[in-house]
Structure formats: structure tokens, C-alpha cells
Motif scaffolding. Structure first.
Motif, PDB file in Angstrom:
ATOM      1  N   LEU A 159       0.960  -1.246   0.117  1.00  0.00           N
ATOM      2  CA  LEU A 159       0.032  -0.189   0.014  1.00  0.00           C
ATOM      3  C   LEU A 159       0.800   1.308   0.048  1.00  0.00           C
ATOM      4  CD1 LEU A 159      -2.905  -0.910   2.363  1.00  0.00           C
ATOM      5  CD2 LEU A 159      -3.121  -0.378   0.126  1.00  0.00           C
ATOM      6  N   ASN A 160       1.678   1.454  -1.045  1.00  0.00           N
ATOM      7  CA  ASN A 160       2.345   2.678  -1.280  1.00  0.00           C
ATOM      8  C   ASN A 160       2.408   2.804  -2.637  1.00  0.00           C
ATOM      9  OD1 ASN A 160       4.190   3.884   1.098  1.00  0.00           O
ATOM     10  ND2 ASN A 160       4.391   1.715   1.415  1.00  0.00           N
ATOM     11  N   ASN A 161       3.261   3.907  -3.152  1.00  0.00           N
ATOM     12  CA  ASN A 161       3.362   4.265  -4.577  1.00  0.00           C
ATOM     13  C   ASN A 161       4.518   3.742  -5.231  1.00  0.00           C
ATOM     14  OD1 ASN A 161       0.549   5.506  -4.615  1.00  0.00           O
ATOM     15  ND2 ASN A 161       1.633   7.096  -3.444  1.00  0.00           N
ATOM     16  N   LEU A 162       5.308   2.748  -5.029  1.00  0.00           N
ATOM     17  CA  LEU A 162       6.521   2.262  -5.443  1.00  0.00           C
ATOM     18  C   LEU A 162       6.388   1.836  -6.934  1.00  0.00           C
ATOM     19  CD1 LEU A 162       7.934   0.437  -2.401  1.00  0.00           C
ATOM     20  CD2 LEU A 162       8.590   2.585  -3.188  1.00  0.00           C
ATOM     21  N   SER A 163       7.224   2.260  -7.585  1.00  0.00           N
ATOM     22  CA  SER A 163       7.153   1.742  -9.072  1.00  0.00           C
ATOM     23  C   SER A 163       8.491   0.843  -9.462  1.00  0.00           C
ATOM     24  CB  SER A 163       7.296   2.997 -10.039  1.00  0.00           C
ATOM     25  OG  SER A 163       8.441   3.660  -9.843  1.00  0.00           O
ATOM     26  N   LYS A 164       9.459   0.601  -8.472  1.00  0.00           N
ATOM     27  CA  LYS A 164      10.437  -0.251  -8.855  1.00  0.00           C
ATOM     28  C   LYS A 164      11.164  -0.344  -7.507  1.00  0.00           C
ATOM     29  CE  LYS A 164      14.179   1.367 -10.728  1.00  0.00           C
ATOM     30  NZ  LYS A 164      15.042   1.869 -11.691  1.00  0.00           N
ATOM     31  N   LEU A 165      11.837  -1.321  -7.407  1.00  0.00           N
ATOM     32  CA  LEU A 165      12.729  -1.756  -6.227  1.00  0.00           C
ATOM     33  C   LEU A 165      14.335  -1.473  -6.799  1.00  0.00           C
ATOM     34  CD1 LEU A 165      11.173  -5.133  -5.139  1.00  0.00           C
ATOM     35  CD2 LEU A 165      10.657  -2.821  -4.069  1.00  0.00           C
ATOM     36  N   PRO A 166      15.001  -1.094  -5.932  1.00  0.00           N
ATOM     37  CA  PRO A 166      16.412  -0.646  -6.111  1.00  0.00           C
ATOM     38  C   PRO A 166      17.167  -2.118  -6.423  1.00  0.00           C
ATOM     39  CG  PRO A 166      16.025  -0.261  -3.893  1.00  0.00           C
ATOM     40  CD  PRO A 166      14.855  -0.711  -4.335  1.00  0.00           C
ATOM     41  N   ASP A 167      18.083  -2.377  -7.028  1.00  0.00           N
ATOM     42  CA  ASP A 167      18.822  -3.351  -7.303  1.00  0.00           C
ATOM     43  C   ASP A 167      19.756  -3.785  -5.766  1.00  0.00           C
ATOM     44  OD1 ASP A 167      18.428  -3.617  -9.805  1.00  0.00           O
ATOM     45  OD2 ASP A 167      20.205  -2.634 -10.710  1.00  0.00           O
ATOM     46  N   SER A 168      19.791  -2.527  -5.119  1.00  0.00           N
ATOM     47  CA  SER A 168      20.483  -2.869  -3.661  1.00  0.00           C
ATOM     48  C   SER A 168      19.771  -3.910  -2.945  1.00  0.00           C
ATOM     49  CB  SER A 168      21.130  -1.756  -3.055  1.00  0.00           C
ATOM     50  OG  SER A 168      19.963  -0.803  -2.934  1.00  0.00           O
ATOM     51  N   LEU A 169      18.450  -3.854  -3.132  1.00  0.00           N
ATOM     52  CA  LEU A 169      17.659  -4.574  -2.330  1.00  0.00           C
ATOM     53  C   LEU A 169      18.243  -6.075  -2.240  1.00  0.00           C
ATOM     54  CD1 LEU A 169      14.805  -4.298  -0.406  1.00  0.00           C
ATOM     55  CD2 LEU A 169      13.739  -5.204  -2.737  1.00  0.00           C
ATOM     56  N   CYS A 170      18.383  -6.477  -3.121  1.00  0.00           N
ATOM     57  CA  CYS A 170      18.997  -7.837  -3.567  1.00  0.00           C
ATOM     58  C   CYS A 170      20.093  -8.548  -2.681  1.00  0.00           C
ATOM     59  CB  CYS A 170      19.343  -8.218  -5.079  1.00  0.00           C
ATOM     60  SG  CYS A 170      17.861  -7.859  -6.246  1.00  0.00           S
ATOM     61  N   GLU A 171      20.632  -7.202  -1.964  1.00  0.00           N
ATOM     62  CA  GLU A 171      21.720  -7.632  -1.164  1.00  0.00           C
ATOM     63  C   GLU A 171      21.274  -7.789   0.282  1.00  0.00           C
ATOM     64  OE1 GLU A 171      24.397  -4.248  -1.219  1.00  0.00           O
ATOM     65  OE2 GLU A 171      24.382  -4.128  -3.506  1.00  0.00           O
ATOM     66  N   MET A 172      20.040  -7.793   0.652  1.00  0.00           N
ATOM     67  CA  MET A 172      19.298  -7.874   1.996  1.00  0.00           C
ATOM     68  C   MET A 172      19.089  -9.380   2.047  1.00  0.00           C
ATOM     69  SD  MET A 172      17.346  -4.308   1.886  1.00  0.00           S
ATOM     70  CE  MET A 172      16.808  -4.497   3.689  1.00  0.00           C
ATOM     71  N   THR A 173      20.183 -10.261   2.143  1.00  0.00           N
ATOM     72  CA  THR A 173      19.996 -11.579   2.357  1.00  0.00           C
ATOM     73  C   THR A 173      19.276 -12.122   3.575  1.00  0.00           C
ATOM     74  OG1 THR A 173      22.165 -12.086   2.795  1.00  0.00           O
ATOM     75  CG2 THR A 173      21.595 -11.890   0.477  1.00  0.00           C
ATOM     76  N   GLU A 174      19.267 -11.368   4.513  1.00  0.00           N
ATOM     77  CA  GLU A 174      18.659 -11.759   5.660  1.00  0.00           C
ATOM     78  C   GLU A 174      17.179 -11.687   5.784  1.00  0.00           C
ATOM     79  OE1 GLU A 174      19.964 -13.508   8.298  1.00  0.00           O
ATOM     80  OE2 GLU A 174      21.733 -13.283   7.296  1.00  0.00           O
TER      81      GLU A 174
END
Length: 285
Positions: free
Chosen positions: A185-200
């Protein structure tokens, strides 16, 4: 004679003793911790004497019953900084538009609840709260993801659902211990590539946004529980095409297989088991 509200604000030493008698150590959620909860008219005019209760570990300033909703906290008194032993601060379901900078002096805080308010920013120095592990900020007015949060490396749980976020900062990956991130429930249009580093991360809810593509390295998030505990808040309500929603619902392994295979096939995407078509980016080229 006109009706007027009578607001009781204790100030004497006997009032301090009265509040000490109200300190609860039997709350099953915080057993053994010294907790004080204020209700009703006390929220309209916080008794200043409570800031002399330096032994407090849990402070709950949130109305919880329908009858109490007429009395809400409009501002957090700066004197809260004197409660240096606080580990939990509950401020949700009020009408707060900002937090005082003094709150950033509560460096032993481990959990804070700010949901259901009118906040759109955090005070300067919020990143001093390095012991924070749980932060609830759902249903507020944040349009910009507070970068101060990205400095809270010990944060494990973050709820920013039901805000107005349009973008996530690249530095979000600094929160390396985060295991739950709620952004539906936000207005995000994309996710940053860096999110993929959050392996936990094992719980990521991004439903009801404007996301059409997942990052190419999304398969790195191998601990996500999407295939085991898929709910509508995980992804539904997005215009996803890459991968399609039916692939995403199968979990991270299926997503990773799709993205890797798509990349190997020159940026094409799988339409069915045997058919590939060019992505929008290829058509633009």
C-alpha cells in the motif's frame, strides 16, 4: 453553566507515588519489565511527573479502546528524553505530525511504535537509536523513505506499509540485519537493485504498489518465505510482467529461474513453456 473538561495533571510527590503504584511488571508481552500506560485525558495533557519515573522501561501512550479515541496525543513532550531506561515506546494511533529531537536521546530504545499518525519525516538524529530492532510506522504520510533508517544496522523489523512512498534509497541495503520489511500500500514503481543484497530478509510485502519488474538479482533473496506464506500483501495489486505474477507466486526459486533464463535468452521473457517474446526494453532498442 457550560460544560468543560477537567484535566488532572499531578505535580506533587504523592502524585509520583501514585504513578509508581501504576507501574506494571506482569504484562505477558514484557514480563518483568517496568511498564506504564497512560489513557484517556492523560493523553491530552501528559502529566509531567511521569518524566521523573527514571526506572520506566516501557511507556505506552497509545489509545486502545473506542471510548479512548477522543483523547489523543498531539505532541510528544521534550521531557521524554529524561526516561533514559526506556527500551519500548508505544505512540501509535495518535495525531502526531512530528517527533521532538529529544526522542533521539533515548539510545536504549529497542522497539518503537509510530503507526496510525500523521508523520511525514523523522527528527534529526534519529539514526542515534542504534539499538532499535523493531520499528512500526504504518499508516502515516511518508512520501520519502527516511534515510536515517538506513543507518540503523541492527534493525530487524520495519513496517512502512500504507504510506505514500514512491522510491526506496539505494542505501536501504545498509540494513543488513533486516528480516521483515513491509511496504504494501505505497506508490513504489520499482525496487532498487541494492535490495537484493539484503539476504537476511525472509518477509517482504510489496503488494498494492506500481511495480512491473523485479530486480535482475532478486533470486539472491533465497530466504524469502513467499512460496510458503504467500498472502495478497506479498505481491498482488502490482502490474507485474517481469516475472509474471503466476511465476512470483511459486517463490524465489521460480523467480530466479525465470530471471536467469530470460537473461540467457537475450532479454526475452517466457510466455509459456516453449514460447519467448521480447521485453519492452528490447522493443525500445
Amino acid at each position: 453553566m457550560p460544560y468543560t473538561h477537567y484535566i488532572y495533571t499531578p505535580r506533587s510527590t504523592s502524585d509520583i507515588k501514585t504513578f509508581r503504584l501504576r507501574i506494571d511488571t506482569e504484562d505477558p508481552l514484557f514480563r518483568g519489565k517496568k511498564k506504564l500506560k497512560l489513557t484517556g485525558r492523560e493523553l491530552s495533557d501528559i502529566p509531567k511527573v511521569i518524566f521523573q519515573l527514571h526506572e520506566l522501561e516501557i511507556l505506552d501512550l497509545s489509545p486502545e479502546r473506542q471510548s479512548c479515541l477522543n483523547f489523543k496525543l498531539l505532541a510528544v513532550p521534550p521531557g521524554i528524553c529524561r526516561l533514559t531506561n526506556l527500551t519500548v515506546l508505544i505512540l501509535d494511533t495518535n495525531e502526531l505530525t512530528e517527533l521532538p529531537e529529544e526522542i533521539c536521546q533515548l539510545v536504549d530504545l529497542e522497539s518503537m511504535a509510530l503507526s496510525n499518525n500523521l508523520l511525514d519525516h523523522l527528527p534529526k538524529g534519529f539514526d542515534n537509536l542504534q539499538k532499535l530492532r523493531s520499528l512500526h510506522m504504518a499508516n502515516n504520510l511518508f512520501e520519502v523513505f527516511p534515510k536515517e533508517l538506513c543507518q540503523l544496522e541492527n534493525l530487524e523489523f520495519l513496517d512502512m506499509s500504507d504510506n505514500k512512498l514512491t522510491v526506496l534509497p539505494v542505501s536501504i541495503s545498509n540494513m543488513k540485519n533486516l528480516h521483515t520489511l513491509l511496504l504494501f500500500l505505497n506508490n513504489l514503481s520499482k525496487l532498487p537493485d541494492s535490495l537484493c543484497e539484503m539476504t537476511e530478509l525472509y518477509c517482504l510485502w510489496i503488494g498494492n504498489n506500481n511495480i512491473s519488474r523485479l530486480p535482475q538479482n532478486f533470486g539472491n533473496l533465497k530466504n524469502l518465505d513467499w512460496n510458503e506464506r504467500y498472502t495478497s500483501s506479498v505481491l498482488d495489486g502490482n502490474p507485474l510482467t517481469y516475472p509474471p505474477l503466476e511465476i512470483c507466486r511459486q517463490g524465489v526459486r521460480a523467480i530466479d529461474r525465470f530471471l536467469r533464463t530470460s537473461n540467457l535468452n537475450g532479454g526475452q521473457k517466457l510466455v509459456d513453456d516453449t514460447t519467448w517474446e521480447k521485453t519492452e526494453e528490447d522493443e525500445a532498442d
